[in-house]
Design a protein around this motif. Structure first.
Motif, PDB file in Angstrom:
ATOM      1  N   GLY A  18     -42.378  34.595  24.057  1.00 58.38           N
ATOM      2  CA  GLY A  18     -43.594  34.965  23.331  1.00 58.38           C
ATOM      3  C   GLY A  18     -44.696  34.021  23.791  1.00 58.38           C
ATOM      4  N   ILE A  19     -45.808  34.000  23.049  1.00 58.88           N
ATOM      5  CA  ILE A  19     -46.930  33.160  23.504  1.00 58.88           C
ATOM      6  C   ILE A  19     -46.543  31.682  23.566  1.00 58.88           C
ATOM      7  N   ALA A  20     -45.779  31.195  22.571  1.00 58.16           N
ATOM      8  CA  ALA A  20     -45.438  29.767  22.562  1.00 58.16           C
ATOM      9  C   ALA A  20     -44.585  29.427  23.795  1.00 58.16           C
ATOM     10  N   GLY A  21     -43.539  30.212  24.043  1.00 60.26           N
ATOM     11  CA  GLY A  21     -42.620  29.931  25.150  1.00 60.26           C
ATOM     12  C   GLY A  21     -43.294  30.053  26.499  1.00 60.26           C
ATOM     13  N   LEU A  38     -35.589  32.033  28.731  1.00 60.48           N
ATOM     14  CA  LEU A  38     -34.682  33.151  28.459  1.00 60.48           C
ATOM     15  C   LEU A  38     -35.342  34.082  27.461  1.00 60.48           C
ATOM     16  N   GLU A  39     -35.414  35.356  27.788  1.00 59.03           N
ATOM     17  CA  GLU A  39     -35.992  36.339  26.861  1.00 59.03           C
ATOM     18  C   GLU A  39     -34.935  37.403  26.590  1.00 59.03           C
ATOM     19  N   LYS A  40     -34.651  37.631  25.317  1.00 59.79           N
ATOM     20  CA  LYS A  40     -33.552  38.552  24.989  1.00 59.79           C
ATOM     21  C   LYS A  40     -33.905  40.015  25.283  1.00 59.79           C
ATOM     22  N   ASN A  41     -35.207  40.336  25.239  1.00 55.61           N
ATOM     23  CA  ASN A  41     -35.601  41.727  25.507  1.00 55.61           C
ATOM     24  C   ASN A  41     -35.726  41.983  27.006  1.00 55.61           C
ATOM     25  N   ALA A  42     -35.829  43.276  27.347  1.00 52.81           N
ATOM     26  CA  ALA A  42     -35.892  43.644  28.762  1.00 52.81           C
ATOM     27  C   ALA A  42     -37.223  43.237  29.382  1.00 52.81           C
ATOM     28  N   GLY A  48     -48.118  41.581  19.180  1.00 52.33           N
ATOM     29  CA  GLY A  48     -48.390  40.414  18.344  1.00 52.33           C
ATOM     30  C   GLY A  48     -49.825  40.446  17.870  1.00 52.33           C
ATOM     31  N   ALA A  49     -50.285  39.287  17.479  1.00 58.32           N
ATOM     32  CA  ALA A  49     -51.604  39.181  16.856  1.00 58.32           C
ATOM     33  C   ALA A  49     -52.722  39.450  17.870  1.00 58.32           C
ATOM     34  N   ASP A  50     -53.953  39.555  17.342  1.00 63.61           N
ATOM     35  CA  ASP A  50     -55.131  39.814  18.184  1.00 63.61           C
ATOM     36  C   ASP A  50     -56.169  38.708  18.090  1.00 63.61           C
ATOM     37  N   PRO A 107     -56.181  40.605  22.254  1.00 67.22           N
ATOM     38  CA  PRO A 107     -54.840  41.116  21.979  1.00 67.22           C
ATOM     39  C   PRO A 107     -53.749  40.296  22.675  1.00 67.22           C
ATOM     40  N   TYR A 108     -52.683  40.081  21.934  1.00 73.01           N
ATOM     41  CA  TYR A 108     -51.519  39.331  22.403  1.00 73.01           C
ATOM     42  C   TYR A 108     -51.150  39.694  23.847  1.00 73.01           C
ATOM     43  N   SER A 109     -51.155  41.010  24.134  1.00 66.72           N
ATOM     44  CA  SER A 109     -50.715  41.455  25.458  1.00 66.72           C
ATOM     45  C   SER A 109     -51.622  40.885  26.547  1.00 66.72           C
ATOM     46  N   GLN A 131     -31.714  38.328  28.534  1.00 70.08           N
ATOM     47  CA  GLN A 131     -30.817  37.165  28.608  1.00 70.08           C
ATOM     48  C   GLN A 131     -31.038  36.244  27.405  1.00 70.08           C
ATOM     49  N   SER A 132     -29.960  35.625  26.966  1.00 74.55           N
ATOM     50  CA  SER A 132     -30.071  34.644  25.898  1.00 74.55           C
ATOM     51  C   SER A 132     -28.915  33.652  26.044  1.00 74.55           C
ATOM     52  N   PHE A 133     -28.737  32.835  25.006  1.00 67.98           N
ATOM     53  CA  PHE A 133     -27.650  31.857  25.085  1.00 67.98           C
ATOM     54  C   PHE A 133     -26.501  32.301  24.187  1.00 67.98           C
ATOM     55  N   GLY A 290     -43.848  27.163  17.520  1.00 67.48           N
ATOM     56  CA  GLY A 290     -44.467  28.434  17.103  1.00 67.48           C
ATOM     57  C   GLY A 290     -43.727  29.035  15.922  1.00 67.48           C
ATOM     58  N   ASN A 291     -43.554  30.352  15.956  1.00 69.93           N
ATOM     59  CA  ASN A 291     -42.948  31.046  14.818  1.00 69.93           C
ATOM     60  C   ASN A 291     -41.498  30.633  14.547  1.00 69.93           C
ATOM     61  N   ALA A 292     -40.848  29.966  15.473  1.00 70.94           N
ATOM     62  CA  ALA A 292     -39.501  29.447  15.190  1.00 70.94           C
ATOM     63  C   ALA A 292     -39.582  28.317  14.172  1.00 70.94           C
ATOM     64  N   GLY A 301     -54.883  35.352   9.922  1.00 73.46           N
ATOM     65  CA  GLY A 301     -55.213  35.428  11.349  1.00 73.46           C
ATOM     66  C   GLY A 301     -54.875  34.145  12.093  1.00 73.46           C
ATOM     67  N   GLN A 302     -53.840  33.439  11.641  1.00 79.35           N
ATOM     68  CA  GLN A 302     -53.544  32.117  12.223  1.00 79.35           C
ATOM     69  C   GLN A 302     -52.247  32.085  13.035  1.00 79.35           C
ATOM     70  N   GLY A 303     -51.467  33.170  13.035  1.00 75.44           N
ATOM     71  CA  GLY A 303     -50.121  33.121  13.640  1.00 75.44           C
ATOM     72  C   GLY A 303     -50.139  32.726  15.111  1.00 75.44           C
ATOM     73  N   MET A 304     -50.882  33.491  15.910  1.00 72.94           N
ATOM     74  CA  MET A 304     -50.950  33.218  17.350  1.00 72.94           C
ATOM     75  C   MET A 304     -51.655  31.873  17.588  1.00 72.94           C
TER      76      MET A 304
HETATM   77  C1  LIG Z   1     -47.572  43.723  15.585  1.00 73.24           C
HETATM   78  C2  LIG Z   1     -47.855  42.310  15.201  1.00 73.24           C
HETATM   79  C3  LIG Z   1     -49.075  41.990  14.633  1.00 73.24           C
HETATM   80  C4  LIG Z   1     -49.355  40.682  14.241  1.00 73.24           C
HETATM   81  N1  LIG Z   1     -50.549  40.431  13.685  1.00 73.24           N
HETATM   82  C5  LIG Z   1     -50.817  39.194  13.248  1.00 73.24           C
HETATM   83  C6  LIG Z   1     -52.050  38.916  12.586  1.00 73.24           C
HETATM   84  O1  LIG Z   1     -52.883  39.820  12.354  1.00 73.24           O
HETATM   85  N2  LIG Z   1     -52.292  37.654  12.167  1.00 73.24           N
HETATM   86  C7  LIG Z   1     -51.373  36.638  12.385  1.00 73.24           C
HETATM   87  O2  LIG Z   1     -51.614  35.510  11.953  1.00 73.24           O
HETATM   88  N3  LIG Z   1     -50.208  36.858  13.020  1.00 73.24           N
HETATM   89  C8  LIG Z   1     -49.902  38.107  13.445  1.00 73.24           C
HETATM   90  N4  LIG Z   1     -48.722  38.348  14.071  1.00 73.24           N
HETATM   91  C9  LIG Z   1     -47.801  37.204  14.342  1.00 73.24           C
HETATM   92  C10 LIG Z   1     -48.120  36.490  15.665  1.00 73.24           C
HETATM   93  O3  LIG Z   1     -48.090  37.423  16.717  1.00 73.24           O
HETATM   94  C11 LIG Z   1     -47.071  35.373  15.862  1.00 73.24           C
HETATM   95  O4  LIG Z   1     -47.370  34.366  14.910  1.00 73.24           O
HETATM   96  C12 LIG Z   1     -47.093  34.756  17.256  1.00 73.24           C
HETATM   97  O5  LIG Z   1     -46.778  35.763  18.182  1.00 73.24           O
HETATM   98  C13 LIG Z   1     -46.050  33.645  17.357  1.00 73.24           C
HETATM   99  O6  LIG Z   1     -45.713  33.423  18.707  1.00 73.24           O
HETATM  100  P1  LIG Z   1     -44.276  32.870  19.132  1.00 73.24           P
HETATM  101  O7  LIG Z   1     -44.286  32.798  20.601  1.00 73.24           O
HETATM  102  O8  LIG Z   1     -43.982  31.656  18.346  1.00 73.24           O
HETATM  103  O9  LIG Z   1     -43.211  33.962  18.625  1.00 73.24           O
HETATM  104  P2  LIG Z   1     -43.015  35.464  19.026  1.00 73.24           P
HETATM  105  O10 LIG Z   1     -44.299  36.084  19.467  1.00 73.24           O
HETATM  106  O11 LIG Z   1     -42.288  36.085  17.896  1.00 73.24           O
HETATM  107  O12 LIG Z   1     -42.058  35.414  20.301  1.00 73.24           O
HETATM  108  C14 LIG Z   1     -40.689  35.092  20.207  1.00 73.24           C
HETATM  109  C15 LIG Z   1     -39.987  35.613  21.451  1.00 73.24           C
HETATM  110  O13 LIG Z   1     -38.629  35.168  21.431  1.00 73.24           O
HETATM  111  C16 LIG Z   1     -37.776  36.236  21.801  1.00 73.24           C
HETATM  112  N5  LIG Z   1     -36.450  35.956  21.241  1.00 73.24           N
HETATM  113  C17 LIG Z   1     -36.084  35.993  19.926  1.00 73.24           C
HETATM  114  N6  LIG Z   1     -34.783  35.622  19.784  1.00 73.24           N
HETATM  115  C18 LIG Z   1     -34.322  35.353  21.042  1.00 73.24           C
HETATM  116  C19 LIG Z   1     -33.067  34.920  21.559  1.00 73.24           C
HETATM  117  N7  LIG Z   1     -32.023  34.680  20.756  1.00 73.24           N
HETATM  118  N8  LIG Z   1     -32.947  34.755  22.898  1.00 73.24           N
HETATM  119  C20 LIG Z   1     -34.004  34.981  23.743  1.00 73.24           C
HETATM  120  N9  LIG Z   1     -35.210  35.393  23.302  1.00 73.24           N
HETATM  121  C21 LIG Z   1     -35.376  35.567  21.968  1.00 73.24           C
HETATM  122  C22 LIG Z   1     -38.453  37.466  21.222  1.00 73.24           C
HETATM  123  O14 LIG Z   1     -38.009  38.666  21.834  1.00 73.24           O
HETATM  124  C23 LIG Z   1     -39.920  37.147  21.520  1.00 73.24           C
HETATM  125  O15 LIG Z   1     -40.277  37.568  22.809  1.00 73.24           O
HETATM  126  C24 LIG Z   1     -48.400  39.653  14.457  1.00 73.24           C
HETATM  127  C25 LIG Z   1     -47.165  39.964  15.018  1.00 73.24           C
HETATM  128  C26 LIG Z   1     -46.877  41.276  15.383  1.00 73.24           C
HETATM  129  C27 LIG Z   1     -45.531  41.600  15.969  1.00 73.24           C
END
Ligand SMILES: Cc1cc2nc3c(=O)[nH]c(=O)nc-3n(C[C@H](O)[C@H](O)[C@H](O)COP(=O)(O)OP(=O)(O)OC[C@H]3O[C@@H](n4cnc5c(N)ncnc54)[C@H](O)[C@@H]3O)c2cc1C
Length: 384
Positions: A18-21, A38-42, A48-50, A107-109, A131-133, A290-292, A301-304
């Motif tokens: 995700g963004i943090a990693g 390692l990313e578990k999805n394909a 994610g957030a915008d 946008p996150y993307s 892939q994961s652990f 990050g979200n972990a 609006g603070q997640g990302m």
């Molecule tokens: C649709 C959507 C809208 C959002 N809108 C908002 C918003 O309006 N305001 C706001 O504050 N926040 C919002 N968020 C939350 C915000 O996107 C997150 O706070 C931010 O993305 C955190 O980034 P991250 O990298 O920590 O985690 P994530 O973006 O969750 O990334 C984690 C990554 O780890 C991967 N992963 C998980 N488990 C494993 C494993 N075992 N092995 C390998 N890979 C693994 C996942 O597939 C993912 O790619 C939204 C989220 C979504 C999905």
């Protein structure tokens, strides 16, 4: 004869793209470090957030990403109109509240793609998708990781950037405090309309209704809707457009052009909403990012933003560790010291705000323009 080492070695292993990693991998890779993600999805997660607030923009600017994002379709905005029960009750003005004077809709993307494109050009970063652990063994000097594929990895530190349901957190046996909300939010996009072009509007109503409309580029608008879980389920299952629109019309008063585009909740993305904070940000050589480590209600609006801020901070201290200036323990303690209390306060703010929708006075008292615009001045958190 040389024997092939059993373990493939890296300077850091990151779980979760995700963004943090991805951001941390790029920062470490740019420093010449050998990093495995390692990313578990394909594919890399593009949902994610915008919203990027000034505190997150500052970090991205520091590492030279801001201009590139502005060259993409990210939009600069400086006003948020807040409506309660359909009445305009507050106008948050970034020009008045924060010296940067604006926030970005990025946008996150787009953020992910910009960084991901850079990662592809750095030989020392390896990203394995699907892939994961399966096992983590922490030893005196580092961490041994067995991948799902059976491959064995060794690195001095392991970063769990694997989102709210973090498996790394579970493996490290770090406790997290989670409050799930009786609230669900739905995310979609539609062609942009003149009301959205005019102003970002956030609508809240006393029965848990939420609507937030804003441009995500020059052609499209984000449509975020929220309801109490039971009501959201009923509105989705009834498949009756009139039910949904008449519910929204009770509190969405200045966005008819957006309401006209909504047919049903069917194509909306949704995810469980919670406030979560882990008790520790690291244990031994295992780090949460990050979200972990924390999750906040999206209305803030603070997640990302927090994920970007955490990553910027962690990178500062890991750099000192890799440069031999401090020990890993000192680096991780400094990361925790800089982020834990601050994140606790921002999470407490988010929880209070998200729990106040039912009462206008509570909501108005909870909504803090300084925190909402991401000021990190400690004095504003005194009463939180
Ligand atoms: C649709 C959507 C809208 C959002 N809108 C908002 C918003 O309006 N305001 C706001 O504050 N926040 C919002 N968020 C939350 C915000 O996107 C997150 O706070 C931010 O993305 C955190 O980034 P991250 O990298 O920590 O985690 P994530 O973006 O969750 O990334 C984690 C990554 O780890 C991967 N992963 C998980 N488990 C494993 C494993 N075992 N092995 C390998 N890979 C693994 C996942 O597939 C993912 O790619 C939204 C989220 C979504 C999905």
């Amino acid at each position: 004869m040389n024997q092939k080492p059993k373990y493939k070695e890296y300077d850091a292993c990151i779980i979760g793209a995700g963004i943090a990693g991805i951001f941390l991998a790029w920062l470490l890779g740019s420093k010449g470090k050998k990093v495995l993600i390692l990313e578990k999805n394909a594919k890399v997660n593009m949902n994610g957030a915008d919203i990027l607030k000034p505190s997150g923009i500052n970090i991205l600017e520091k590492y030279g990403l801001l201009q590139e994002l502005l060259n993409k379709e990210c939009r600069i905005r400086d006003q948020l109109g807040v409506f309660y029960n359909g009445i305009h009750v507050n106008q948050i003005d970034y020009k008045a509240e924060n010296e940067r004077g604006y926030f970005m809709v990025c946008p996150y993307s787009i953020l992910l793609e910009v960084i991901y494109d850079k990662i592809k050009k750095i030989d020392t970063i390896e990203l394995l998708v699907n892939q994961s652990f399966s096992k983590i063994n922490e030893a005196k000097k580092g961490v041994y990781i067995t991948l799902k594929s059976g491959e064995e990895i060794y690195c001095p530190l392991l970063i769990g950037a694997d989102g709210t349901q973090s498996m790394v957190r579970e493996y490290a046996d770090i406790k997290a405090h989670i409050n799930y909300y009786d609230h669900v939010m739905y995310f979609n996009k539609y062609p942009i309309t003149s009301s959205v072009e005019e102003l970002n509007r956030l609508y809240i109503d006393q029965d848990g209704g939420l609507a937030y409309f804003y441009p995500i580029n020059n052609k499209e608008a984000r449509c975020v809707l929220g309801f109490n879980i039971k009501e959201g389920k009923a509105l989705k299952e009834s498949e009756n457009r009139e039910n949904l629109i008449s519910r929204l019309r009770k509190f969405v008063t200045h966005s008819d052009d957006m309401l006209n585009q909504i047919d049903s909740l069917d194509n909306f993305l949704t995810f469980p909403l919670c406030s979560m904070h882990s008790e520790q940000y690291f244990k031994g050589k295992i780090i949460l990012l990050g979200n972990a480590a924390h999750s906040i209600h999206p209305v803030t609006g603070q997640g990302m933003n927090l994920a970007v801020e955490d990553t910027g901070e962690l990178f500062i201290w890991l750099s000192k560790y890799f440069d031999g200036e401090i020990s890993l323990e000192e680096a991780l303690s400094s990361y925790k010291e800089r982020r834990f209390e601050l994140n606790s306060k921002i999470l407490a703010y988010g929880h209070r705000l998200a729990s106040s929708f039912g009462n206008e006075t509570d909501f108005m008292n909870s909504l803090n323009s300084k925190i909402q615009t991401s000021s990190r001045d400690p004095s504003i958190f005194n009463n939180i």
